[in-house]
Design a protein around this motif. Structure first.
Motif, mmCIF file in Angstrom:
data_model
loop_
_atom_site.group_PDB
_atom_site.id
_atom_site.type_symbol
_atom_site.label_atom_id
_atom_site.label_comp_id
_atom_site.label_asym_id
_atom_site.label_seq_id
_atom_site.Cartn_x
_atom_site.Cartn_y
_atom_site.Cartn_z
ATOM 1 N N LYS A 101 0.891 -1.151 -0.102
ATOM 2 C CA LYS A 101 -0.156 0.224 -0.079
ATOM 3 C C LYS A 101 0.935 1.492 -0.160
ATOM 4 C CE LYS A 101 -4.074 -2.053 1.858
ATOM 5 N NZ LYS A 101 -4.707 -2.490 3.263
ATOM 6 N N GLU A 103 1.540 2.548 -3.227
ATOM 7 C CA GLU A 103 0.301 3.056 -4.135
ATOM 8 C C GLU A 103 0.159 4.470 -4.251
ATOM 9 O OE1 GLU A 103 -2.923 0.855 -2.499
ATOM 10 O OE2 GLU A 103 -2.077 -1.298 -3.356
ATOM 11 N N ALA A 152 -0.681 7.211 -1.315
ATOM 12 C CA ALA A 152 -0.325 6.799 0.148
ATOM 13 C C ALA A 152 0.214 7.781 0.862
ATOM 14 C CB ALA A 152 0.522 5.581 -0.137
#
Lengths: 155, 778, 264
Positions: free
Chosen positions: B148, B151, B154
């Motif tokens: 994550k 990404e 983030a």
């Protein structure tokens, strides 16, 4: 402050202790018996096990004040006249220790187990060591050692 | 009678003090006038520090001083740079490395990050004061998962590092691998994780620092695995010459990698001890250690295997995203990149392989090596994909492995990952393990389990790993007139028994009484260099240094012996502590030779008193390749999902075995940690708040005595390596490589009729129960 | 630990007076919960009143169909007691699975039930066996004693003196331990008495509770298959790091069946 009198490894001790002093701290910091180790805060690891009136107890979960009038045995009190206790000997013979940090608690618990159940089997050893963590050995040699030590203690 | 040579199961010297409670661990040391420190740590995963008010705390009883990030920066202390051997991105630019200071300066980036040091007369006073320090935080969004974190959108952990990206890395031949996949009959793909765990040595970290204003030197006693490298790190922080810092490790209660790092606390203690002119002690408590000891593993991986129609492996492609936490720790970025790449593919013959690794920042405690550091991850990846391939293609998993192992005659071979595999016999080790595993009795055991409502499974997992750590090591020996010898080595035991095995080598080579050899390690004043412990290097590099040292002593001892016997050094043979002239049969003992080495009149020309004293540095050229095979039988209770590992069988090729009892101990300890990872251990951060959820032993499960299987071990000793003079390959990390895949695959074997193909580690009872239920539901 | 005053009264009266006179007192029995809690700065009583040595709180006895255990009886003593093993072996078995041997040598029945940890073992036994808690001022049925998570019917200053357990026809306890702490992730105590079957569950909810649908089914047929087809709802069960509510619901069924089988 409470004044307590107790026997530690056969030697009478009288001390004035802060109420919040743990038995483990009394032994380590006040009496210099640093063989009793502290490895956690939540009573899981068992490195601090000593005998209070012959029974294994986690000394980090007992106040020094609670030990008034008791007889304490620590790892330092196990070997007699320079000769290792049979359980200590068994731990050495079976390579049941590596870093040695859990060892005092492990040995004290094992001596108590073997005293209470002289003919204990492997399952009883595993259950008896439920509250003693070792991160080095993978336990197999500890179990072997406790069996051998118990046998030697039976004589 | 006990024998003390190489290969003997010599009982340990250190055991007597450990068993009688007379070992000296860091918390057992109590210098006069010592003050106590507490590290105030961040309670937020990500926040700005708007201010720290320590006024009230400073005025509390017993408080000697409080150090904050502002004080630290005002002193112009330096950050701790990473020593990752992989330090460039694929495009050749340097890795993104934020400054890692010993204290957070104006922002905290993980729960547990040091915010202030509080020094007091007693620990209790420091604890009381800690609650009175007011830290004004402005919370920021946090991300604790590395996938994550990469990404778009983030939370950004570092303002000047885009996308939480530290570096990327590749190894192998991309084009060849792509070609292999294009031409493959089957491609098997699996997404899997090596979850985040922590080493959890039973002794927590701790240190005592002091400063001698007369000499201007600092003294640091520290529960560390690596005194020399960390001395240089701390000296760098404080901007002092390394010689001005004497760094010593007392008895250390386990490390497993987590005591290898250059942590923040020692520099803080050194600084504060000079400031208040008193020694200062800091001992981590257990809960603190979960937040502030380095973590390990934490890799999210996609692994793909290409096979031909006969099930022969054609190619392997692995893509890993590794979490390194909020900072580049000591060597953190290396693990998911170079550390995980080298042993990709395990002991199998692959024509082509390609590995890509990315190291990403998150709001977690940084990661650093944990027992194996990349190799257990790689071993788990290959063994899981091979097992899955066998299942999907309907091939016996034993057979699929057997046919793809590197044949004995293919060695020496450089793998597509560039690993130089010189000696070994993987098929032989595999077959021996299988033979030990009592396959003939398996069907009956399955039936017995079934009668109890339990499912039994079996799996075999060969592994290939490699050593690591610093290539150079020092060994020195100093003799006394009575024939005793003081051995000093720069490698380091935190429980592995080098106090016994190193003297064994010296005793074996020089015929010196084992009991007359003393051993010193972990002291920057005792050895000029030292690589400490890490990468299973102790015996490989440290042991080789001792052997080299012994050999150098022997050359001189023969000259002295020859001089005493009026003969030639070349005619001297040493056996059981006695030099004999092969021509005249005259003899002189090593003890006499040592005594003579202190008498100028008995020494040959050119030698001076103390002539036998020898210091040497050994340098490893190529890392060695421990290998072996684990197999496991497990029972699964389908009603609760709980797993009981019943039996494990292991054959290891560690080359020459110096002390089989200690080597067995390394294997079993490694298995326990591997079993922990397979079944119960996991560091968990709350996804939203970034709080550490598994912050105590009430929540982080460790294997206990009753968690362990019966373990049967054997060594394959027919293939010592020529890469070092001892022929050893390193044994410390092997257990962690073999156990997780053997156990996990055995569980999946037990559940094969339920249609369960994969479960992420740790295989907790609930996860296993769910997997069965979900497979049933389709 | 924060500072506190320590007292070790010898009698209940003395203990009560100490309690009444203190600012923020806390009774301590074996200390196996309160000491670790204080170590972590999670409690700051002004006074610790150690009632572990009060003679009136000790002892195990059997009188006809009633087993009586003094509040300060240690888990190890319950586990090792012949009286307990002969009268209610399930209780002895339960005690032998609390914590570990060292913890069992300090922890007490009274301390455990007064703390009412939702994952403690004893509450399941007390509720399933229909035990009665005798305090310094009254008697309370076990069901009324355990009121909510870490809450009991005890008033300020009121102490547990003893617990009486009617000896059941059959009983058994099955525990699924948390792999880290070894508290009960879920534990089920099943007891059959002349009045019927009781099934008490610990570890799964905020407080020990009875599984009445199981009780009904087992009243008719005391055998594991009697529980087939009864689905336990996950609603209201604990969901945490170690187990979801759904998983605990499953454990309740599995453990109850095993307890019934074990009880024979």
């Amino acid at each position: 402050m409470p004044v307590i009198s107790l026997s530690v490894n056969g030697i009478p001790v009288t001390a004035e202790v802060e109420p919040r002093l743990l038995l483990s701290s009394l032994l380590r910091d006040h009496l210099g018996l640093t063989g009793t180790h502290v490895g956690c805060d939540t009573s899981q690891c068992g490195a601090c096990v000593v005998h209070v009136d012959g029974k294994p107890v986690k000394s980090c979960a007992m106040l020094a004040a609670q030990a008034d009038g008791t007889q304490i045995t620590t790892i330092e009190g196990l070997a007699q006249k320079g000769k290792l206790h049979p359980m200590q000997e068994a731990f050495r013979d079976n390579h049941a220790l590596q870093c040695g940090f859990c060892t005092p608690g492990m040995v004290m618990m094992s001596v108590a187990l073997a005293t209470e159940q002289p003919d204990l089997d492997e399952a009883a050893v595993c259950k008896g060591l439920e509250g003693n963590l070792c991160r080095c050995t993978g336990y197999q040699n500890i179990i072997k050692a406790v069996m051998a030590g118990a046998k030697a203690m039976r004589g | 009678m006990e024998k003390y040579g190489i290969g003997q199961p010599v009982r340990r010297k250190e055991d007597v003090r450990f068993l009688t409670g007379t070992g000296t661990y860091i918390d057992d040391i109590k210098p006069d006038n010592v003050a106590h420190a507490l590290v105030l740590r961040s309670t937020h995963a990500h926040a700005k520090i708007l201010g720290i008010d320590g006024t009230e705390a400073e005025n509390m009883p017993g408080i000697l001083g409080i150090v904050t990030g502002k004080d630290w920066i005002a002193e112009d202390f330096q950050p701790m740079p990473t020593k990752s051997a992989v330090n460039k991105k694929i495009d050749g630019t340097p890795l993104n490395q934020p400054p890692r200071h010993a204290l957070a300066i104006d922002r905290v980036r993980y729960v547990g990050e040091p915010v202030a040091l509080i020094v007091a007369e007693t620990v209790s006073q420091a604890q009381d004061a800690a609650e009175a320090v007011e830290v004004d935080y402005e919370e920021l969004e946090a991300v604790t998962d590395q996938v994550k974190a990469l990404e778009p959108g983030a939370p950004q952990i570092w303002d000047d590092i885009e996308g939480n990206f530290c570096l990327d890395f590749e190894l192998g031949d991309k084009e060849e691998t792509e070609k292999a996949f294009k031409g493959a009959d089957h491609v098997i793909k699996l997404d899997l994780r090596n979850q985040c765990v922590t080493a959890t040595p039973i002794e927590t970290r701790g240190a005592i620092a002091s400063y001698d204003k007369d000499t201007g030197k600092y003294f640091l006693q520290n529960a560390t695995q690596n005194v020399h490298a960390n001395r240089d790190t701390f000296a760098g922080v404080l901007k002092i010459p390394s010689e001005d810092l004497h760094h010593v490790a007392p008895d250390v209660g386990g490390g497993f990698g987590a005591k290898n790092s250059g942590y923040p606390e020692p520099s803080l203690l050194l600084y504060a001890s000079k400031k208040i002119d008193r020694p200062i002690k800091w001992i981590s408590d257990r809960n603190e250690s979960f937040a502030a000891d380095t973590h390990g593993r934490d890799q999210a991986t996609t692994v793909e295997l290409a096979l031909d129609k006969d099930g022969m492996f054609l190619g392997l492609r692995t893509k890993t995203i590794g979490n390194i936490g909020a900072y580049c720790w000591t060597v953190g970025p290396f693990t998911p990149t170079g550390g995980s790449a080298r042993t990709q593919g395990g002991p199998y013959y692959f024509p082509a392989m390609h590995y890509t690794g990315i190291a990403a920042f998150t709001n977690t405690m940084p990661l650093d090596p944990y027992r194996g550091a990349g190799r257990p991850e790689g071993s788990f990846q290959i063994e899981r994909i091979v097992e899955l391939a066998a299942r999907e293609l309907g091939i016996d998993p034993v057979e699929l492995r057997r046919k793809n192992l590197m044949p004995a005659d293919s060695l020496p071979r450089k793998t597509p990952m560039g690993l130089d595999v010189d000696t070994g016999n993987f098929p032989e080790v595999f077959e021996r393990t299988l033979k030990m595993s009592d396959r003939a009795g398996f069907a009956k055991r399955v039936a017995d389990s079934a009668a109890k409502g339990l499912k039994r499974g079996f799996a075999i997992a060969p592994y290939l790993e490699c050593t690591g750590g610093g290539p150079k090591e020092f060994a020195g020996v100093k003799f006394a007139r009575d024939g005793s010898a003081a051995l000093r080595v720069g490698s380091m035991s935190t429980g592995m028994g080098q106090e016994t095995s190193m003297p064994q080598i010296l005793s074996d080579r020089l015929g010196i009484d084992f009991d007359k050899i003393t051993y010193v390690q972990g002291d920057t004043d005792a050895t000029p260099i030292g690589g400490g412990h890490g990468g299973s290097r102790n015996m490989e590099v440290g042991g080789s240094a001792v052997l080299q040292c012994a050999n150098e002593v022997l050359v001189k001892a023969k000259q002295i012996a020859a001089h005493l016997l009026n003969s030639n050094a070349d005619d001297m043979e040493l056996s059981e502590g006695v030099f004999t002239d092969v021509k005249t049969d005259q003899s002189v003992s090593m003890v006499d030779v040592v005594a003579a080495s202190f008498e100028q009149s008995r020494l040959p020309d050119g030698m001076e008193e103390g002539a036998l004293d020898t210091d040497t540095i050994y340098e490893r050229e190529i890392i060695s390749c421990p290998n072996g095979c684990h197999s496991a039988e497990v029972e699964v209770d389908p009603e609760t999902g709980s797993v009981n590992v019943e039996h494990m069988w292991v054959v290891d090729d560690f080359g020459t075995i110096i002390n089989p009892m200690l080597a067995d101990g390394q294997v079993m300890g490694g298995i326990a940690q591997g079993l922990g990872q397979a079944l119960m251990e996991e560091i968990i951060y709350d996804e939203d708040s970034g709080q550490l959820v598994t912050g105590s032993l009430m929540d982080y499960a460790l294997p206990r005595a009753d968690s362990m299987p019966k373990m049967e071990m054997a060594f394959f000793e027919d293939a010592p390596t020529a890469k070092n003079p001892l022929g050893v390959k390193g044994s410390g990390e092997a257990g962690c490589c073999g156990a997780p895949p053997a156990i996990v695959n055995a569980v999946l074997d037990a559940l094969k009729d339920d249609g369960v193909l994969h479960i992420e580690m740790p295989l907790t009872s609930e996860k296993v129960w769910r997997a069965i239920a979900e497979a049933k539901a389709g | 630990m924060y500072e506190f005053e320590y007292h070790q009264p010898k009698t209940l009266e003395e203990a009560a007076k100490l309690f009444a006179d203190a600012d923020d007192p806390q009774f301590m029995a074996g200390g196996q919960t309160i000491i670790p809690v204080m170590k972590q700065h999670l409690a700051m009583p002004s006074d610790i009143i150690d009632i572990g040595r009060i003679a009136d709180l000790q002892g195990i006895s059997v009188d006809g169909d009633t087993l009586t255990i003094g509040a300060m009886t240690r888990h190890g003593d319950v586990a090792g007691s012949d009286e307990v093993r002969k009268s209610i072996p399930a209780l002895s078995d339960l005690a032998s699975h609390i914590g570990d041997p060292a913890v069992r040598n300090r922890g007490t029945l009274g301390g455990s039930i007064a703390n009412n940890d939702p994952a403690a073992d004893y509450p399941a036994a007390l509720v399933a066996l229909g035990a009665t808690v005798y305090t310094t001022s009254r008697e309370i049925s076990a069901e009324d004693f355990f009121t909510a998570m870490f809450e009991t019917a005890l008033e300020d200053g009121e102490m547990v003196v003893k617990v009486t357990f009617p000896v059941p026809e059959k009983a058994a306890y099955e525990k699924f331990p948390n792999p880290a702490s070894r508290y009960a992730t879920t534990g089920v105590f099943v007891a059959r008495t002349g009045d019927g079957v009781r099934v008490a569950v610990t570890g799964a909810g905020a407080c020990v509770f009875r599984q009445s649908d199981f009780e009904k089914a087992l009243d008719t047929d005391f055998s594991p298959p009697a529980l087939d087809g009864i689905s336990v709802s996950a609603d209201g069960l604990n969901s945490d790091l170690h187990a979801s509510a759904e998983y605990r619901a499953n454990l309740i069924t599995v453990l109850a069946k095993r307890a019934v089988k074990h009880a024979g």
